[in-house]
Design a protein around this motif. Structure first.
Motif, PDB file in Angstrom:
ATOM      1  N   LEU A  93      15.090  -4.892   6.934  1.00  0.00           N
ATOM      2  CA  LEU A  93      14.734  -3.526   6.579  1.00  0.00           C
ATOM      3  C   LEU A  93      14.062  -2.884   7.788  1.00  0.00           C
ATOM      4  O   LEU A  93      13.373  -3.563   8.558  1.00  0.00           O
ATOM      5  CB  LEU A  93      13.774  -3.494   5.389  1.00  0.00           C
ATOM      6  CG  LEU A  93      14.325  -3.935   4.038  1.00  0.00           C
ATOM      7  CD1 LEU A  93      13.217  -4.020   3.005  1.00  0.00           C
ATOM      8  CD2 LEU A  93      15.409  -2.972   3.569  1.00  0.00           C
ATOM      9  N   MET A  94      14.247  -1.559   7.925  1.00  0.00           N
ATOM     10  CA  MET A  94      13.570  -0.816   8.980  1.00  0.00           C
ATOM     11  C   MET A  94      12.458   0.003   8.325  1.00  0.00           C
ATOM     12  O   MET A  94      12.720   0.800   7.410  1.00  0.00           O
ATOM     13  CB  MET A  94      14.543   0.104   9.707  1.00  0.00           C
ATOM     14  CG  MET A  94      13.912   0.876  10.853  1.00  0.00           C
ATOM     15  SD  MET A  94      13.457  -0.181  12.245  1.00  0.00           S
ATOM     16  CE  MET A  94      15.081  -0.568  12.911  1.00  0.00           C
ATOM     17  N   ILE A  95      11.232  -0.206   8.788  1.00  0.00           N
ATOM     18  CA  ILE A  95      10.074   0.484   8.237  1.00  0.00           C
ATOM     19  C   ILE A  95       9.422   1.309   9.338  1.00  0.00           C
ATOM     20  O   ILE A  95       9.132   0.796  10.427  1.00  0.00           O
ATOM     21  CB  ILE A  95       9.033  -0.518   7.674  1.00  0.00           C
ATOM     22  CG1 ILE A  95       9.690  -1.543   6.741  1.00  0.00           C
ATOM     23  CG2 ILE A  95       7.913   0.250   6.971  1.00  0.00           C
ATOM     24  CD1 ILE A  95      10.356  -0.962   5.514  1.00  0.00           C
ATOM     25  N   ASP A  96       9.182   2.583   9.070  1.00  0.00           N
ATOM     26  CA  ASP A  96       8.515   3.451  10.032  1.00  0.00           C
ATOM     27  C   ASP A  96       7.323   4.114   9.351  1.00  0.00           C
ATOM     28  O   ASP A  96       7.440   4.602   8.211  1.00  0.00           O
ATOM     29  CB  ASP A  96       9.482   4.509  10.563  1.00  0.00           C
ATOM     30  CG  ASP A  96       9.019   5.083  11.897  1.00  0.00           C
ATOM     31  OD1 ASP A  96       7.996   4.601  12.442  1.00  0.00           O
ATOM     32  OD2 ASP A  96       9.673   6.016  12.405  1.00  0.00           O
ATOM     33  N   TRP A  97       6.189   4.086  10.038  1.00  0.00           N
ATOM     34  CA  TRP A  97       4.959   4.679   9.487  1.00  0.00           C
ATOM     35  C   TRP A  97       4.036   5.071  10.626  1.00  0.00           C
ATOM     36  O   TRP A  97       3.839   4.308  11.574  1.00  0.00           O
ATOM     37  CB  TRP A  97       4.251   3.693   8.564  1.00  0.00           C
ATOM     38  CG  TRP A  97       2.939   4.212   8.022  1.00  0.00           C
ATOM     39  CD1 TRP A  97       2.759   5.225   7.119  1.00  0.00           C
ATOM     40  CD2 TRP A  97       1.625   3.732   8.346  1.00  0.00           C
ATOM     41  NE1 TRP A  97       1.431   5.407   6.865  1.00  0.00           N
ATOM     42  CE2 TRP A  97       0.704   4.505   7.596  1.00  0.00           C
ATOM     43  CE3 TRP A  97       1.134   2.730   9.190  1.00  0.00           C
ATOM     44  CZ2 TRP A  97      -0.681   4.302   7.669  1.00  0.00           C
ATOM     45  CZ3 TRP A  97      -0.227   2.521   9.267  1.00  0.00           C
ATOM     46  CH2 TRP A  97      -1.136   3.304   8.517  1.00  0.00           C
ATOM     47  N   THR A  98       3.498   6.285  10.520  1.00  0.00           N
ATOM     48  CA  THR A  98       2.445   6.749  11.403  1.00  0.00           C
ATOM     49  C   THR A  98       1.202   6.946  10.562  1.00  0.00           C
ATOM     50  O   THR A  98       1.279   7.571   9.490  1.00  0.00           O
ATOM     51  CB  THR A  98       2.835   8.084  12.074  1.00  0.00           C
ATOM     52  OG1 THR A  98       4.037   7.891  12.823  1.00  0.00           O
ATOM     53  CG2 THR A  98       1.733   8.566  13.003  1.00  0.00           C
ATOM     54  N   PRO A  99       0.055   6.399  10.981  1.00  0.00           N
ATOM     55  CA  PRO A  99      -1.167   6.540  10.174  1.00  0.00           C
ATOM     56  C   PRO A  99      -1.391   7.979   9.723  1.00  0.00           C
ATOM     57  O   PRO A  99      -1.297   8.922  10.506  1.00  0.00           O
ATOM     58  CB  PRO A  99      -2.267   6.059  11.130  1.00  0.00           C
ATOM     59  CG  PRO A  99      -1.575   5.026  11.972  1.00  0.00           C
ATOM     60  CD  PRO A  99      -0.182   5.566  12.184  1.00  0.00           C
ATOM     61  N   GLY A 100      -1.652   8.120   8.424  1.00  0.00           N
ATOM     62  CA  GLY A 100      -1.832   9.434   7.828  1.00  0.00           C
ATOM     63  C   GLY A 100      -0.561  10.008   7.238  1.00  0.00           C
ATOM     64  O   GLY A 100      -0.607  11.021   6.523  1.00  0.00           O
ATOM     65  N   GLY A 101       0.581   9.378   7.514  1.00  0.00           N
ATOM     66  CA  GLY A 101       1.850   9.888   7.020  1.00  0.00           C
ATOM     67  C   GLY A 101       2.465   9.017   5.949  1.00  0.00           C
ATOM     68  O   GLY A 101       1.865   8.061   5.460  1.00  0.00           O
ATOM     69  N   SER A 102       3.683   9.376   5.569  1.00  0.00           N
ATOM     70  CA  SER A 102       4.434   8.616   4.571  1.00  0.00           C
ATOM     71  C   SER A 102       5.207   7.479   5.232  1.00  0.00           C
ATOM     72  O   SER A 102       5.489   7.522   6.433  1.00  0.00           O
ATOM     73  CB  SER A 102       5.411   9.529   3.823  1.00  0.00           C
ATOM     74  OG  SER A 102       4.724  10.478   3.044  1.00  0.00           O
ATOM     75  N   ILE A 103       5.568   6.498   4.430  1.00  0.00           N
ATOM     76  CA  ILE A 103       6.361   5.368   4.896  1.00  0.00           C
ATOM     77  C   ILE A 103       7.837   5.673   4.671  1.00  0.00           C
ATOM     78  O   ILE A 103       8.230   6.066   3.567  1.00  0.00           O
ATOM     79  CB  ILE A 103       5.989   4.089   4.127  1.00  0.00           C
ATOM     80  CG1 ILE A 103       4.490   3.833   4.184  1.00  0.00           C
ATOM     81  CG2 ILE A 103       6.757   2.890   4.660  1.00  0.00           C
ATOM     82  CD1 ILE A 103       4.020   2.820   3.147  1.00  0.00           C
ATOM     83  N   LEU A 104       8.649   5.469   5.698  1.00  0.00           N
ATOM     84  CA  LEU A 104      10.098   5.593   5.552  1.00  0.00           C
ATOM     85  C   LEU A 104      10.710   4.198   5.599  1.00  0.00           C
ATOM     86  O   LEU A 104      10.474   3.442   6.545  1.00  0.00           O
ATOM     87  CB  LEU A 104      10.690   6.460   6.659  1.00  0.00           C
ATOM     88  CG  LEU A 104      10.436   7.960   6.570  1.00  0.00           C
ATOM     89  CD1 LEU A 104      11.112   8.667   7.739  1.00  0.00           C
ATOM     90  CD2 LEU A 104      10.931   8.535   5.252  1.00  0.00           C
ATOM     91  N   MET A 105      11.472   3.876   4.584  1.00  0.00           N
ATOM     92  CA  MET A 105      12.146   2.579   4.488  1.00  0.00           C
ATOM     93  C   MET A 105      13.658   2.809   4.516  1.00  0.00           C
ATOM     94  O   MET A 105      14.189   3.575   3.713  1.00  0.00           O
ATOM     95  CB  MET A 105      11.765   1.856   3.192  1.00  0.00           C
ATOM     96  CG  MET A 105      12.533   0.565   2.950  1.00  0.00           C
ATOM     97  SD  MET A 105      12.173  -0.158   1.337  1.00  0.00           S
ATOM     98  CE  MET A 105      12.720   1.153   0.239  1.00  0.00           C
TER      99      MET A 105
END
Length: 267
Positions: free
Chosen positions: A238-250
């Motif tokens: 799985l590819m997970i992207d997250w920037t602190p303060g934002g939403s998680i994209l999976m």
């Protein structure tokens, strides 16, 4: 009371998906457990019930193999746009989730993670980034809520039988009043994590979407990783992207296996 169902999976985390928008299906813990039984039922890690929603396109209810109803399931969420054949806004106990079709699967906005001890929840206040607790040789995990509770351990490779033994012990520890999903993570590089998950109410599964999200988020918070992160589970990546303060994209695959029909009164 006959009804149709679809068997689907996300990286081997498998589901019985039932469309109950026009023909409501009363669901109890006992019925969900019977349907999920791999020997006497249809068999799945989770039962997914699709119902009407006033707040979104559909409502998704999630029942673990033990019959317990839970708040979130990332792999199942990716299956819903494939099941419906369109991008979709999904109402869950964890909130509203946007899921859109992508090649081979879907991209899901999993919302923002929560780190407050009472949002996990934990039995008492403590630091959730580096928890001052341990079990046998495992210690100092992170706790994250991704709509459901997760605890994440960082260390070396772990064998499946040891993950099962420790996962069962930690899931039901009184420090987690609503039980917990247990993640065993190995950092391979700042952009790659290997993960095994013991799922609350389901045991070891081939993949856990919310577990991948929780683990990537915990690793980024600790400075061990930087998004986007590839999380490799026994069933795939799985590819997970997250920037602190934002939403998680999976981002990850979803697969339709077959359709069937069952007499729900038998369960």
């Amino acid at each position: 009371m006959n009804g149709r169902f679809s068997k689907m999976h996300g990286l081997g985390n498998d589901f019985v998906v039932i469309d109950a928008r026009e023909a409501p299906l009363p669901m109890s813990a006992g019925r969900a457990q019977a349907i999920a039984d791999r020997h006497a039922g249809i068999g799945c890690d989770q039962l997914i019930l699709i119902e009407p929603s006033d707040a979104a396109d559909v409502r998704m209810r999630i029942f673990n193999a033990d019959g317990s109803e839970v708040e979130a399931c990332g792999n199942a969420t990716r299956c819903i746009p494939l099941f419906l054949g369109q991008d979709v806004l999904i109402e869950t106990k964890a909130g509203l989730l946007n899921a859109r079709l992508a090649e081979g699967g879907a991209v899901v906005d999993m919302g923002q993670p929560h780190f407050e001890w009472d949002r996990i929840p934990l039995a008492y206040a403590m630091d959730t980034l580096t928890m001052p607790v341990g079990w046998e040789h495992l210690d100092a995990p992170s706790a994250v809520n991704i709509g459901n509770p997760h605890v994440v351990f960082f260390g070396g490779a772990i064998e499946m039988d040891e993950a099962a033994r420790l996962g069962a012990m930690i899931e039901t520890d009184p420090i987690f009043p609503e039980r917990v999903n247990v993640n065993f993570a190995q950092i391979l590089s700042p952009s790659h994590i290997r993960l095994i998950v013991w799922e609350r109410g389901a045991g070891l599964t081939r993949a856990c979407g919310t577990g991948a999200c929780a683990t990537a988020v915990a690793a980024i918070r600790r400075g061990l990783a930087k998004g986007p992160v590839t999380v490799s589970l026994p069933g795939g990546d799985l590819m997970i992207d997250w920037t602190p303060g934002g939403s998680i994209l999976m981002t990850g695959p979803a697969t339709h296996v077959f359709d069937g029909e069952a007499d729900w009164e038998r369960f």
